[in-house]
Design an enzyme around this catalytic site. Structure first.
Site, mmCIF file in Angstrom:
data_model
loop_
_atom_site.group_PDB
_atom_site.id
_atom_site.type_symbol
_atom_site.label_atom_id
_atom_site.label_comp_id
_atom_site.label_asym_id
_atom_site.label_seq_id
_atom_site.Cartn_x
_atom_site.Cartn_y
_atom_site.Cartn_z
ATOM 1 N N GLU A 60 1.232 -0.974 -0.231
ATOM 2 C CA GLU A 60 -0.336 -0.043 0.188
ATOM 3 C C GLU A 60 0.824 1.138 -0.370
ATOM 4 O OE1 GLU A 60 -2.817 -0.180 3.067
ATOM 5 O OE2 GLU A 60 -3.903 -1.696 2.033
ATOM 6 N N GLU A 71 -1.377 -9.973 -6.159
ATOM 7 C CA GLU A 71 -1.817 -10.745 -7.699
ATOM 8 C C GLU A 71 -0.668 -10.288 -8.443
ATOM 9 O OE1 GLU A 71 -3.842 -9.399 -5.880
ATOM 10 O OE2 GLU A 71 -5.443 -11.336 -5.879
ATOM 11 N N CYS A 102 -8.873 -9.134 -7.019
ATOM 12 C CA CYS A 102 -10.389 -8.325 -7.817
ATOM 13 C C CYS A 102 -10.428 -8.397 -9.349
ATOM 14 C CB CYS A 102 -9.413 -7.008 -7.393
ATOM 15 S SG CYS A 102 -7.946 -6.355 -8.515
ATOM 16 N N CYS A 105 -6.641 -7.456 -10.867
ATOM 17 C CA CYS A 105 -6.032 -8.627 -11.170
ATOM 18 C C CYS A 105 -6.803 -9.146 -11.811
ATOM 19 C CB CYS A 105 -5.989 -8.497 -9.522
ATOM 20 S SG CYS A 105 -4.792 -7.966 -8.606
HETATM 21 N N1 THU Z 1 -5.945 -6.841 -2.539
HETATM 22 C C1 THU Z 1 -5.114 -7.572 -3.274
HETATM 23 O O1 THU Z 1 -3.635 -7.155 -2.432
HETATM 24 N N2 THU Z 1 -5.102 -8.186 -4.446
HETATM 25 C C2 THU Z 1 -6.381 -8.009 -4.408
HETATM 26 O O2 THU Z 1 -7.162 -8.638 -5.364
HETATM 27 C C3 THU Z 1 -7.618 -7.141 -3.972
HETATM 28 C C4 THU Z 1 -7.139 -5.722 -2.540
HETATM 29 C C5 THU Z 1 -5.209 -5.367 -1.850
HETATM 30 C C6 THU Z 1 -5.260 -4.216 -2.166
HETATM 31 C C7 THU Z 1 -5.287 -3.402 -0.797
HETATM 32 O O3 THU Z 1 -3.556 -3.501 -0.069
HETATM 33 C C8 THU Z 1 -6.348 -4.230 0.098
HETATM 34 O O4 THU Z 1 -5.928 -5.712 -0.685
HETATM 35 C C9 THU Z 1 -7.399 -3.946 0.551
HETATM 36 O O5 THU Z 1 -8.034 -3.125 -0.808
#
Ligand code: THU
Length: 147
Positions: A60, A71, A102, A105
């Site tokens: 982040e 991912e 998400c 990804c």
């Molecule tokens: N996040 C991922 O790492 N992968 C996903 O497929 C969904 C979301 C992370 C991004 C962010 O740091 C946190 O999860 C909350 O959205």
């Protein structure tokens, strides 16, 4: 998500030891996630056609949109090592049921995958098996671009 599948589009089954290694890589990576803002740690691991496993975590940023998902970081590591074809992906979160990748990804996975197995897991031992075809039907792919 792991209901009946059309055998014509199912990915080849991943051997149990390979599946276990991939899941362990995703769960282990998750401990290194950098998620001070959302507190939602994600670990991901991808398996290349030759069996190599590459892991990634979400990273982040104080400027929130600059966050990179687990991912995509795993895929970046795979690409750096020369992998171009992914046969399986594992995503580890701490929620129940375990989260799916998400939308962004899913599209990035599709760049390097077809009917790839996607394993959604959490540290409590829940396992959900799905495929990229289920998560991203009719994916937009590079071959649709004009030469
Ligand atoms: N996040 C991922 O790492 N992968 C996903 O497929 C969904 C979301 C992370 C991004 C962010 O740091 C946190 O999860 C909350 O959205």
């Amino acid at each position: 998500m792991s209901g009946e599948r059309d055998p014509g589009t199912s990915p080849p089954a991943l051997a149990a030891p390979a599946q276990a290694a991939l899941i362990q890589a995703a769960l282990g990576a998750r401990d290194q996630a950098y998620a001070p803002y959302s507190h939602f740690s994600v670990g991901a691991a991808v398996m290349a056609r030759d069996g190599r496993i590459f892991a990634g975590v979400n990273v982040e940023n104080a400027s929130y949109p600059l966050t990179v998902c687990a991912e995509r970081n795993a895929i970046a590591a795979a690409v750096l090592a020369g992998a171009r074809e992914l046969v399986a992906v594992a995503v580890a979160t701490a929620v129940s049921p375990p989260s799916a990748p998400c939308g962004g990804c899913r599209q990035v996975i599709a760049e390097f995958a077809r009917e790839t197995t996607i394993l959604l897991v959490n540290p409590e031992g829940e396992r959900v098996e799905t495929t990229l075809g289920e998560l991203l039907p009719r994916a937009f792919r590079g071959e649709e671009l004009a030469p």
